[in-house]
Scaffold this motif. Structure first.
Motif, mmCIF file in Angstrom:
data_model
loop_
_atom_site.group_PDB
_atom_site.id
_atom_site.type_symbol
_atom_site.label_atom_id
_atom_site.label_comp_id
_atom_site.label_asym_id
_atom_site.label_seq_id
_atom_site.Cartn_x
_atom_site.Cartn_y
_atom_site.Cartn_z
ATOM 1 N N GLU A 153 0.795 -1.220 0.000
ATOM 2 C CA GLU A 153 0.000 0.000 0.000
ATOM 3 C C GLU A 153 0.829 1.273 0.000
ATOM 4 O OE1 GLU A 153 -2.835 -0.104 3.054
ATOM 5 O OE2 GLU A 153 -3.801 -1.954 2.405
ATOM 6 N N PRO A 154 1.895 1.383 0.872
ATOM 7 C CA PRO A 154 2.649 2.649 0.850
ATOM 8 C C PRO A 154 3.292 2.914 -0.502
ATOM 9 C CG PRO A 154 3.129 1.372 2.828
ATOM 10 C CD PRO A 154 2.372 0.487 1.932
ATOM 11 N N ALA A 155 3.916 1.849 -1.102
ATOM 12 C CA ALA A 155 4.560 2.052 -2.397
ATOM 13 C C ALA A 155 3.526 2.420 -3.445
ATOM 14 C CB ALA A 155 5.318 0.788 -2.798
ATOM 15 N N PHE A 156 2.386 1.752 -3.454
ATOM 16 C CA PHE A 156 1.378 2.039 -4.462
ATOM 17 C C PHE A 156 0.792 3.430 -4.261
ATOM 18 C CE2 PHE A 156 -2.902 1.918 -6.199
ATOM 19 C CZ PHE A 156 -2.679 1.404 -7.466
ATOM 20 N N ASP A 157 0.524 3.797 -2.999
ATOM 21 C CA ASP A 157 -0.024 5.129 -2.750
ATOM 22 C C ASP A 157 0.959 6.216 -3.158
ATOM 23 O OD1 ASP A 157 -2.289 3.947 -1.795
ATOM 24 O OD2 ASP A 157 -1.700 4.080 0.321
ATOM 25 N N GLY A 158 2.247 6.005 -2.887
ATOM 26 C CA GLY A 158 3.233 6.996 -3.304
ATOM 27 C C GLY A 158 3.312 7.113 -4.805
ATOM 28 N N GLN A 159 3.214 5.993 -5.506
ATOM 29 C CA GLN A 159 3.268 6.037 -6.964
ATOM 30 C C GLN A 159 2.024 6.695 -7.526
ATOM 31 O OE1 GLN A 159 4.070 2.226 -8.691
ATOM 32 N NE2 GLN A 159 5.317 3.140 -10.294
ATOM 33 N N ILE A 160 0.890 6.455 -6.900
ATOM 34 C CA ILE A 160 -0.342 7.121 -7.345
ATOM 35 C C ILE A 160 -0.198 8.637 -7.246
ATOM 36 C CG2 ILE A 160 -2.697 7.600 -6.578
ATOM 37 C CD1 ILE A 160 -2.696 5.300 -8.349
#
Length: 826
Positions: free
Chosen positions: A27-34
């Motif tokens: 989730e953190p990596a995906f949220d940052g990429q979003i």
């Protein structure tokens, strides 16, 4: 029990937390990429809200960022979708939740179900977010492409001063003199520049002239060797087409490719050595590009057309057309390269004014139009053997001639940019199409030679399987055409003004896939499925040949069983190849099963016969009432079974004709199989003897003839069957068994010869049927006119009476009705 359920749940929870913290899908990596994607999309939206006077450089940078976002979002979406399947399987393994009124579910199971539902919901949300990012990025890229297209349209349709005004010519001449003077001063400025920076001496000039000279000296021996080894031989008067293609390739490499490579290497060395600087360097680079293009096009045209040696030509044109076309191509290429170099030099010097452009394009397009129109007459191209001169060809020539004639008039009325755009695109398109056909010819000829070589190595001579050879060549040639057409179409779209953004999006969609409803069509998937199917079929064929030629012959199985085993394994291999190809396309096998179920009724009615024959073919391979190599009789057809396919069976008759029998007929109709259980066959030879012959002696002679034949089995032993006392002879039969049905006719022939020889040696005679025919004149009474016997008949009757065993059958043919011979005799 509770501990056993709790431990797997805790392990699953810990692993999922670790993966979410450090994995790429966490989730953190995906949220940052979003957030990064959203910032790029917001910046793109702000940039596109501004007027169209934005710098193309800024738009190019924005396009690169959007493409990166699009690629990353697609990767994230695919990754998330791949994680959904195992989670959904885990959820399905838990079964349906208890309904109302049912006993409550185990707490650990309920908690696991909730966690799985939460994770599935989170991943589905990421899939939707990535899909939304992709949609927005595509929209922005299409808007940028729309701006590029509109900008190109405005640029092409921009009007310049018309050359009809004398002032335009005066200004154009002044600008041309300024450009030419700048070109003349460029080398002197370069010499002053290198002297100013302390680089005096002969070293820069040595590099400038020495490096091209060295490249030329290194390329000349290779060029000479190619021409001498593979080029055209003046003493060879009638070369074959393959030999002409090889000579054309060698000539093209020697005259075009190698000199172009030498120029490119020399310019590259000069560029990296930083010997050339300033405007002079730009001029040399432009000149090198123009000379390289001229050498490539003119050299390849000479290699293909062979204007001086017609018997070495590979282009389907007339002899006059070859000479004229090469001259025109030479002139068009030289003028195009020269004018393009001058125009680029003027643009780099910022001296290509609208007046100069207007006059320059008018002169250039007028000369080019005359040369291009002189290449279009049909007498240069018509060749009935190659299909030129058709209606489509004439229509294309007319359209091309119309556009070429239109370009000078467009330049005359002030649309010089449009005229230049049309004419340059026509010339470049012709060059690209020529390169396409040349590469197509080279690859197809090389493929044909490789196939001939493969067949020659397999059979020791050139293959006689023309149909198979042509079929392989056709499909391989089709793949070559597609592989060449795709980049050609890509380049043509770019040169005709389709924005690179749109072309790139089309190419990406074509390769990665286009969604049509819930079906995704991808060129890459189709190609991969074709490769998987081809490899699977090839591997299945290899496995079948390996089994039938290497493994099964070393067993005690008969030929029919070996054929059934190899055929069955081949069918299984083909089925697996089809399943793998369908899976590669991304089509769910469950959906395929639903479609097959929906179509089963229609297949049952519309393809009933095909399905019936298919099932019958499988039954023949499994039950094996007949097999390959059997001697069968089906209706009026008799012969050997040569091949059993899924639909029909091939029977080769003894006169070498093939009878194709549907498999259902072999299951439903009576079939005589001479070799069903074994290959032993019985031979029956009927004989007739005179009454009074020694039947025991004849019996022994017949058994001796059968015993001397190597093909007759000793067990069951031969025997003679005394069939009957016939009307005019003793009737006997020799019956024996042979070990091989295929030798049936040969053994019967040998026994007939042996019996005839034995009877001749022992004085045994066999009677022939005898008949007396009485003819009566019309009106005569047969009861009063008795036939008169000859002396031979009287002697024969006397002999028969002495023997007491010979009877004669007599037929009376009468004009009027009357009693039979017995009545006459009485």
């Amino acid at each position: 029990m509770r501990t056993g359920l709790l431990l797997p749940f805790l392990l699953t929870l810990l692993l999922s937390l670790a993966a979410s913290a450090q994995g790429p899908g966490g989730e953190p990596a995906f949220d940052g990429q979003i957030q990064e994607w959203e910032s790029v999309l917001e910046r793109a939206e702000q940039q596109l809200r501004q007027p169209m006077d934005a710098s193309p450089v800024v738009e190019d940078e924005l396009k690169q960022e959007l493409r990166a976002v699009l690629s990353a979002a697609e990767h994230r979406q695919n990754e998330a979708e791949s994680r959904l399947a195992p989670l959904q399987e885990q959820l399905n393994s838990l079964g349906e939740p208890p309904a109302e009124g049912d006993p409550p579910e185990n707490p650990e199971i309920r908690q696991t179900r909730q966690d799985l539902n939460q994770r599935i919901s989170t991943i589905e949300a990421r899939v939707r977010q990535a899909a939304l990012v992709r949609v927005r990025a595509n929209e922005f890229l299409q808007e940028i492409a729309s701006r590029e297209r509109q900008r190109l349209q405005e640029e092409v349709l921009e009007r310049t001063p018309s050359p009809l005004w004398p002032g335009v010519w005066q200004q154009a001449v002044q600008d041309a003199v300024e450009v030419l003077s700048g070109i003349w001063d460029a080398p002197f400025d370069w010499a002053s520049e290198i002297a100013q920076f302390g680089r005096q001496g002969a070293l820069p000039y040595l590099y400038l002239f020495g490096i091209p000279a060295v490249a030329f000296l290194l390329g000349w021996p290779i060029r000479h060797w190619l021409s001498k080894r593979f080029g055209r031989d003046l003493e060879e008067e009638d070369p074959g087409y393959s030999r002409r293609v090889v000579a054309a390739i060698a000539d093209g490499l020697a005259r075009a490719v190698i000199p172009s490579l030498a120029i490119g290497i020399a310019i590259g060395i000069l560029y990296f050595q930083e010997i050339l600087t300033g405007y002079f360097a730009t001029l040399l680079y432009i000149l090198a590009a123009a000379v390289t293009g001229f050498i490539l096009v003119s050299g390849l045209a000479r290699a293909v057309l062979s204007p001086r040696r017609p018997h070495w030509r590979i282009m389907p044109v007339t002899p006059l057309g070859a000479r004229v076309l090469y001259q025109r191509v030479f002139l068009v290429t030289a003028i195009f390269a020269g004018t393009a170099a001058l125009q680029m030099a003027a643009i780099q010097a910022e001296a290509f004014t609208p007046e100069l452009r207007s006059v320059f394009v008018l002169i250039d397009n007028s000369v080019m139009a005359v040369l291009l129109l002189s290449m279009l007459p049909n007498r240069y191209w018509v060749n009935p053997e190659e299909g030129f001169g058709s209606t489509g060809w004439n229509a294309g020539r007319f359209l091309l001639g119309t556009v070429v004639c239109l370009t000078p008039f467009l330049a005359l009325v002030g649309y010089s940019r449009l005229a230049e755009f049309l004419q340059t695109r026509i010339i470049v398109t012709g060059v690209l199409i020529g390169f396409f056909f040349l590469l197509r010819l080279v690859f197809r000829e090389a493929l044909s030679l490789l196939l001939d070589l493969a067949y020659r190595q397999r059979t020791g001579a050139v293959s006689q399987e023309e149909n198979r050879h042509q079929l392989t060549l056709f499909w391989a040639g089709l793949v070559i055409d597609i592989a060449l057409l795709l980049p050609l179409a890509y380049v043509l779209l770019l040169i005709y003004g389709v924005p690179s953004t749109i072309v790139t999006l089309w190419a990406e969609q074509l390769l990665t896939g286009i969604n049509i409803g819930e079906v995704r069509i991808s060129l890459v998937d189709i190609l991969l499925a074709g490769v998987v199917l081809t490899v699977g079929l090839f591997a299945s064929g290899l496995l079948r040949r390996w089994l039938s030629e290497r493994v099964l012959p070393n067993t005690y199985l008969d030929y029919g069983i070996r054929n059934s085993i190899s055929s069955g394994i081949s069918y299984i291999g083909v089925g697996m190849a089809l399943i793998l190809a369908i899976a590669t396309l991304g089509i769910s096998l469950s959906n395929l099963a639903l479609v097959a179920g929906a179509l089963s009724v229609g297949i049952g009615f519309g393809l009933r016969t095909v399905v019936e024959n298919f099932v019958a073919g499988l039954l023949l391979l499994i039950e094996r009432p007949i097999k390959v190599g059997d001697w069968v009789v089906v209706g009026e057809n008799e012969g050997m079974v040569r091949h059993i396919s899924v639909r029909s069976t091939e029977i080769e008759t003894f006169d070498r004709s093939s009878v194709i029998v549907p498999n259902s007929d072999l299951i439903a109709l009576p079939v005589t199989n001479w070799t069903h259980k074994n290959r032993i066959a019985r031979i029956i030879i009927p004989l007739r003897l005179y009454y009074g012959e020694d039947a025991r002696k004849v019996q022994q002679l017949l058994l001796d003839c059968a015993g001397r034949n190597d093909d007759v089995l000793a067990f069951p032993e031969p025997y003679v069957f005394f069939k009957a006392f016939g009307e005019s002879a003793l009737e006997l039969e020799l019956r024996c068994y042979i070990r091989e049905t295929d030798r049936y006719l040969d053994v019967m022939t040998d026994l007939h010869f042996a019996i005839d020889d034995s009877f001749r040696e022992n004085g045994i005679q066999m009677p022939f049927p005898q008949q007396d025919i009485y003819l009566h004149r019309s009106g005569a009474d047969p009861r009063q006119a008795q036939p008169q016997k000859t002396a031979e008949d009287t002697q024969e009757d006397s002999n028969h009476q002495q023997q007491g065993k010979q009877h004669r059958g007599e037929i009376s043919t009468e004009a009027d009705s009357g009693p039979d011979r017995d009545g006459d005799a009485s």
